[in-house]
Write a protein that holds these residues in place. Structure first.
Motif, PDB file in Angstrom:
ATOM      1  N   PRO A 142      40.776  31.777  38.375  1.00 57.66           N
ATOM      2  CA  PRO A 142      41.006  30.905  39.529  1.00 57.66           C
ATOM      3  C   PRO A 142      40.636  31.577  40.845  1.00 57.66           C
ATOM      4  CG  PRO A 142      43.080  31.689  38.618  1.00 57.66           C
ATOM      5  CD  PRO A 142      42.021  32.075  37.646  1.00 57.66           C
ATOM      6  N   GLY A 143      40.140  30.776  41.760  1.00 55.46           N
ATOM      7  CA  GLY A 143      39.711  31.301  43.057  1.00 55.46           C
ATOM      8  C   GLY A 143      40.815  32.003  43.805  1.00 55.46           C
ATOM      9  N   ALA A 144      42.065  31.511  43.648  1.00 53.91           N
ATOM     10  CA  ALA A 144      43.184  32.137  44.361  1.00 53.91           C
ATOM     11  C   ALA A 144      43.409  33.568  43.894  1.00 53.91           C
ATOM     12  CB  ALA A 144      44.453  31.308  44.158  1.00 53.91           C
ATOM     13  N   LEU A 145      43.260  33.805  42.595  1.00 50.14           N
ATOM     14  CA  LEU A 145      43.421  35.157  42.059  1.00 50.14           C
ATOM     15  C   LEU A 145      42.293  36.059  42.530  1.00 50.14           C
ATOM     16  CD1 LEU A 145      44.773  37.253  40.252  1.00 50.14           C
ATOM     17  CD2 LEU A 145      43.557  36.252  38.289  1.00 50.14           C
ATOM     18  N   ILE A 146      41.071  35.552  42.493  1.00 49.39           N
ATOM     19  CA  ILE A 146      39.915  36.324  42.953  1.00 49.39           C
ATOM     20  C   ILE A 146      40.089  36.731  44.411  1.00 49.39           C
ATOM     21  CG2 ILE A 146      37.437  36.249  43.405  1.00 49.39           C
ATOM     22  CD1 ILE A 146      38.151  36.469  40.462  1.00 49.39           C
ATOM     23  N   ALA A 147      40.473  35.783  45.238  1.00 46.25           N
ATOM     24  CA  ALA A 147      40.649  36.061  46.664  1.00 46.25           C
ATOM     25  C   ALA A 147      41.764  37.072  46.893  1.00 46.25           C
ATOM     26  CB  ALA A 147      40.943  34.759  47.416  1.00 46.25           C
ATOM     27  N   ALA A 148      42.855  36.945  46.142  1.00 47.64           N
ATOM     28  CA  ALA A 148      43.987  37.858  46.303  1.00 47.64           C
ATOM     29  C   ALA A 148      43.612  39.280  45.904  1.00 47.64           C
ATOM     30  CB  ALA A 148      45.171  37.364  45.479  1.00 47.64           C
ATOM     31  N   LEU A 149      42.824  39.426  44.845  1.00 45.27           N
ATOM     32  CA  LEU A 149      42.402  40.757  44.414  1.00 45.27           C
ATOM     33  C   LEU A 149      41.449  41.387  45.422  1.00 45.27           C
ATOM     34  CD1 LEU A 149      41.863  40.217  40.586  1.00 45.27           C
ATOM     35  CD2 LEU A 149      43.649  41.572  41.690  1.00 45.27           C
ATOM     36  N   ARG A 150      40.545  40.595  45.960  1.00 46.95           N
ATOM     37  CA  ARG A 150      39.651  41.121  46.987  1.00 46.95           C
ATOM     38  C   ARG A 150      40.422  41.578  48.205  1.00 46.95           C
ATOM     39  NH1 ARG A 150      35.126  36.271  46.458  1.00 46.95           N
ATOM     40  NH2 ARG A 150      33.936  37.195  44.711  1.00 46.95           N
ATOM     41  N   ALA A 151      41.424  40.800  48.588  1.00 50.31           N
ATOM     42  CA  ALA A 151      42.237  41.166  49.752  1.00 50.31           C
ATOM     43  C   ALA A 151      43.018  42.449  49.482  1.00 50.31           C
ATOM     44  CB  ALA A 151      43.182  40.021  50.112  1.00 50.31           C
ATOM     45  N   ALA A 152      43.573  42.567  48.277  1.00 52.87           N
ATOM     46  CA  ALA A 152      44.333  43.770  47.929  1.00 52.87           C
ATOM     47  C   ALA A 152      43.434  45.001  47.927  1.00 52.87           C
ATOM     48  CB  ALA A 152      44.993  43.585  46.566  1.00 52.87           C
ATOM     49  N   HIS A 153      42.251  44.859  47.336  1.00 52.47           N
ATOM     50  CA  HIS A 153      41.312  45.990  47.303  1.00 52.47           C
ATOM     51  C   HIS A 153      40.875  46.376  48.703  1.00 52.47           C
ATOM     52  CE1 HIS A 153      37.295  47.907  46.645  1.00 52.47           C
ATOM     53  NE2 HIS A 153      37.997  48.549  45.753  1.00 52.47           N
ATOM     54  N   ALA A 154      40.601  45.381  49.548  1.00 51.06           N
ATOM     55  CA  ALA A 154      40.189  45.669  50.927  1.00 51.06           C
ATOM     56  C   ALA A 154      41.301  46.366  51.697  1.00 51.06           C
ATOM     57  CB  ALA A 154      39.795  44.364  51.625  1.00 51.06           C
TER      58      ALA A 154
ATOM     59  N   ALA B 143      39.374  43.055  32.854  1.00 47.19           N
ATOM     60  CA  ALA B 143      38.157  43.558  33.501  1.00 47.19           C
ATOM     61  C   ALA B 143      37.237  42.416  33.905  1.00 47.19           C
ATOM     62  CB  ALA B 143      37.419  44.514  32.562  1.00 47.19           C
ATOM     63  N   PHE B 144      37.255  41.313  33.172  1.00 45.42           N
ATOM     64  CA  PHE B 144      36.428  40.165  33.537  1.00 45.42           C
ATOM     65  C   PHE B 144      36.871  39.556  34.863  1.00 45.42           C
ATOM     66  CE2 PHE B 144      35.283  40.624  29.160  1.00 45.42           C
ATOM     67  CZ  PHE B 144      34.004  40.088  29.045  1.00 45.42           C
ATOM     68  N   VAL B 145      38.161  39.622  35.135  1.00 42.32           N
ATOM     69  CA  VAL B 145      38.670  39.123  36.413  1.00 42.32           C
ATOM     70  C   VAL B 145      38.197  40.022  37.546  1.00 42.32           C
ATOM     71  CG1 VAL B 145      40.730  38.483  37.712  1.00 42.32           C
ATOM     72  CG2 VAL B 145      40.685  38.170  35.231  1.00 42.32           C
ATOM     73  N   LEU B 146      38.293  41.335  37.335  1.00 43.97           N
ATOM     74  CA  LEU B 146      37.831  42.269  38.362  1.00 43.97           C
ATOM     75  C   LEU B 146      36.336  42.123  38.593  1.00 43.97           C
ATOM     76  CD1 LEU B 146      40.657  43.408  37.878  1.00 43.97           C
ATOM     77  CD2 LEU B 146      39.663  45.708  37.947  1.00 43.97           C
ATOM     78  N   ALA B 147      35.580  41.930  37.514  1.00 44.87           N
ATOM     79  CA  ALA B 147      34.131  41.763  37.649  1.00 44.87           C
ATOM     80  C   ALA B 147      33.806  40.489  38.413  1.00 44.87           C
ATOM     81  CB  ALA B 147      33.486  41.742  36.266  1.00 44.87           C
ATOM     82  N   ALA B 148      34.544  39.416  38.130  1.00 45.82           N
ATOM     83  CA  ALA B 148      34.307  38.159  38.837  1.00 45.82           C
ATOM     84  C   ALA B 148      34.597  38.301  40.332  1.00 45.82           C
ATOM     85  CB  ALA B 148      35.179  37.057  38.240  1.00 45.82           C
ATOM     86  N   ALA B 149      35.517  39.196  40.669  1.00 46.52           N
ATOM     87  CA  ALA B 149      35.844  39.443  42.078  1.00 46.52           C
ATOM     88  C   ALA B 149      34.866  40.406  42.739  1.00 46.52           C
ATOM     89  CB  ALA B 149      37.265  39.993  42.189  1.00 46.52           C
ATOM     90  N   GLY B 150      33.928  40.945  41.955  1.00 47.34           N
ATOM     91  CA  GLY B 150      32.954  41.892  42.496  1.00 47.34           C
ATOM     92  C   GLY B 150      33.478  43.304  42.625  1.00 47.34           C
TER      93      GLY B 150
ATOM     94  N   PRO C 101      25.736  42.212  35.224  1.00 47.59           N
ATOM     95  CA  PRO C 101      24.797  43.325  34.998  1.00 47.59           C
ATOM     96  C   PRO C 101      24.979  44.493  35.960  1.00 47.59           C
ATOM     97  CG  PRO C 101      23.672  41.393  35.903  1.00 47.59           C
ATOM     98  CD  PRO C 101      25.036  40.940  35.515  1.00 47.59           C
ATOM     99  N   ARG C 102      25.666  44.288  37.080  1.00 48.90           N
ATOM    100  CA  ARG C 102      25.874  45.405  38.010  1.00 48.90           C
ATOM    101  C   ARG C 102      26.994  46.338  37.554  1.00 48.90           C
ATOM    102  NH1 ARG C 102      26.092  43.789  44.227  1.00 48.90           N
ATOM    103  NH2 ARG C 102      26.299  46.080  44.280  1.00 48.90           N
ATOM    104  N   VAL C 103      27.775  45.905  36.575  1.00 52.20           N
ATOM    105  CA  VAL C 103      28.852  46.747  36.058  1.00 52.20           C
ATOM    106  C   VAL C 103      28.270  47.762  35.081  1.00 52.20           C
ATOM    107  CG1 VAL C 103      31.049  46.795  34.825  1.00 52.20           C
ATOM    108  CG2 VAL C 103      30.493  44.851  36.299  1.00 52.20           C
ATOM    109  N   ARG C 104      28.622  49.020  35.236  1.00 56.25           N
ATOM    110  CA  ARG C 104      28.169  50.063  34.322  1.00 56.25           C
ATOM    111  C   ARG C 104      29.154  50.127  33.143  1.00 56.25           C
ATOM    112  NH1 ARG C 104      27.787  53.197  39.121  1.00 56.25           N
ATOM    113  NH2 ARG C 104      29.114  54.844  38.269  1.00 56.25           N
ATOM    114  N   VAL C 105      28.948  49.248  32.189  1.00 56.68           N
ATOM    115  CA  VAL C 105      29.899  49.086  31.088  1.00 56.68           C
ATOM    116  C   VAL C 105      29.860  50.299  30.161  1.00 56.68           C
ATOM    117  CG1 VAL C 105      30.570  47.677  29.119  1.00 56.68           C
ATOM    118  CG2 VAL C 105      29.700  46.585  31.204  1.00 56.68           C
ATOM    119  N   ARG C 106      31.036  50.827  29.870  1.00 56.98           N
ATOM    120  CA  ARG C 106      31.184  51.930  28.917  1.00 56.98           C
ATOM    121  C   ARG C 106      31.926  51.390  27.697  1.00 56.98           C
ATOM    122  NH1 ARG C 106      33.464  57.261  31.532  1.00 56.98           N
ATOM    123  NH2 ARG C 106      32.754  57.973  29.472  1.00 56.98           N
ATOM    124  N   PRO C 107      31.189  51.084  26.632  1.00 58.62           N
ATOM    125  CA  PRO C 107      31.791  50.365  25.506  1.00 58.62           C
ATOM    126  C   PRO C 107      32.639  51.214  24.575  1.00 58.62           C
ATOM    127  CG  PRO C 107      29.479  50.804  25.061  1.00 58.62           C
ATOM    128  CD  PRO C 107      29.736  51.261  26.476  1.00 58.62           C
TER     129      PRO C 107
END
Length: 310
Positions: free
Chosen positions: A78-90, A102-109, A131-137
């Motif tokens: 959800p957009g609200a979660l994405i926005a909240a994570l970006r704000a917290a990281h900033a 990790a998919f949520v974090l990736a969606a938030a950039g 593709p910008r994520v350096r995935v370590r499987p």
């Protein structure tokens, strides 16, 4: 510390994080103040009402935000979660994701141009979508400073214990691990998937050897010494270590030496030279190199931060 919850959040990862961060066992002071944040009507595990204490906007004021597994990889977070994570990281928060979180974090950039991991069954999908994520499987978890990601289920517990270890030291993290009856430390670089399951008991083929070696860390043990003790060839020994511990004999042995050094730095006043001798690292220079590489701090700084009499 904030635990981000949305409708449909899987129960296991949320419960594990809450058990580690949300229960004050009197091991360190101050302990974390864990706040559950999300929509008021959020359900967990498909049947349980979570009743979050705060909305997602609260994430922006947290020092650490934990994002449990995402409910459905076919859905966009959800957009609200994405926005909240970006704000917290900033705002400077440490962001920790468990399993498919990790998919949520990736969606938030937040994983762009960073190393990251997720459950082994979904690493290819993460790399394809982002593709910008350096995935370590093939690792259990990745600590990239302010952004941390883990593989599935039990690896989320490993990452939570790693966070406790960083914040409060190995003795505190080990005490919690004993309470939960889980391994006290599995390195983030350990393989997610090994040819045979990691035994839950001490009756596996290397149990006696590991105990024997653990009592002799002050001695200059080699792979040949370990193989001879186990009455195995070095090649067979390496196969058993890969199956049981997900690593090589020498890497396992070095990890035990560093862990012992952590304990001695936290619980004794022994000099760095004495600890180097007691852990089989030989010299203070060697000890400093390995401790700094693994813990991110030289021994003296680690002791100032985590000594139990501080």
């Amino acid at each position: 510390m904030a635990l981000a919850v949305t409708d449909g959040t899987p129960l296991f990862e949320l419960a594990g994080a809450h058990e580690i961060f949300g229960v004050d066992r009197g091991l360190a002071s101050p302990w974390y103040t864990l706040e559950v944040c999300g929509p008021r009507t959020a359900g967990v595990g498909g049947w349980l009402r979570a009743r979050p204490e705060h909305g997602l906007d609260r994430l922006a004021t947290a020092s650490t935000v934990v994002v449990p597994a995402w409910r459905d990889l076919e859905e966009e977070p959800p957009g609200a979660l994405i926005a909240a994570l970006r704000a917290a990281h900033a705002a400077g928060a440490r962001i920790v994701s468990l399993c498919t979180g990790a998919f949520v974090l990736a969606a938030a950039g937040l994983l762009d141009d960073r190393p990251a991991t997720t459950h082994w069954a979904h690493t290819d999908l993460l790399a394809e979508r982002h593709p910008r994520v350096r995935v370590r499987p093939d690792v259990l978890y990745v600590d990239d400073g302010t952004v941390l990601t883990s593989a599935g289920k039990a690896a989320g517990i490993d990452l939570c214990l790693h966070v406790v270890r960083v914040d409060h030291g190995a003795a505190v993290a080990n005490a919690i691990a004993r309470t939960l009856v889980v391994p006290p430390h599995r390195s983030g670089g350990q393989a997610q998937f090994v040819p045979a399951p990691v035994p839950a008991t001490d009756d596996h083929v290397l149990a006696d050897l590991m105990a024997w070696a653990g009592e002799r860390l002050d001695q200059p043990l080699t792979v040949t010494d370990l193989a001879r003790r186990a009455n195995l060839s070095t090649r067979t020994l390496a196969r058993h270590f890969a199956a049981v511990a997900g690593t090589s004999p020498l890497r396992w042995l070095l990890a035990q030496r560093v862990h012992r050094a952590q304990e001695l730095l936290e619980t004794t006043d022994a000099s760095v030279e004495q600890i180097a001798a007691r852990t089989g690292m030989g010299t203070a220079t060697t000890l400093r190199r390995h401790v700094n590489r693994v813990l991110g701090l030289p021994p003296e700084a680690y002791r100032r931060t985590f000594h139990l009499t501080r």
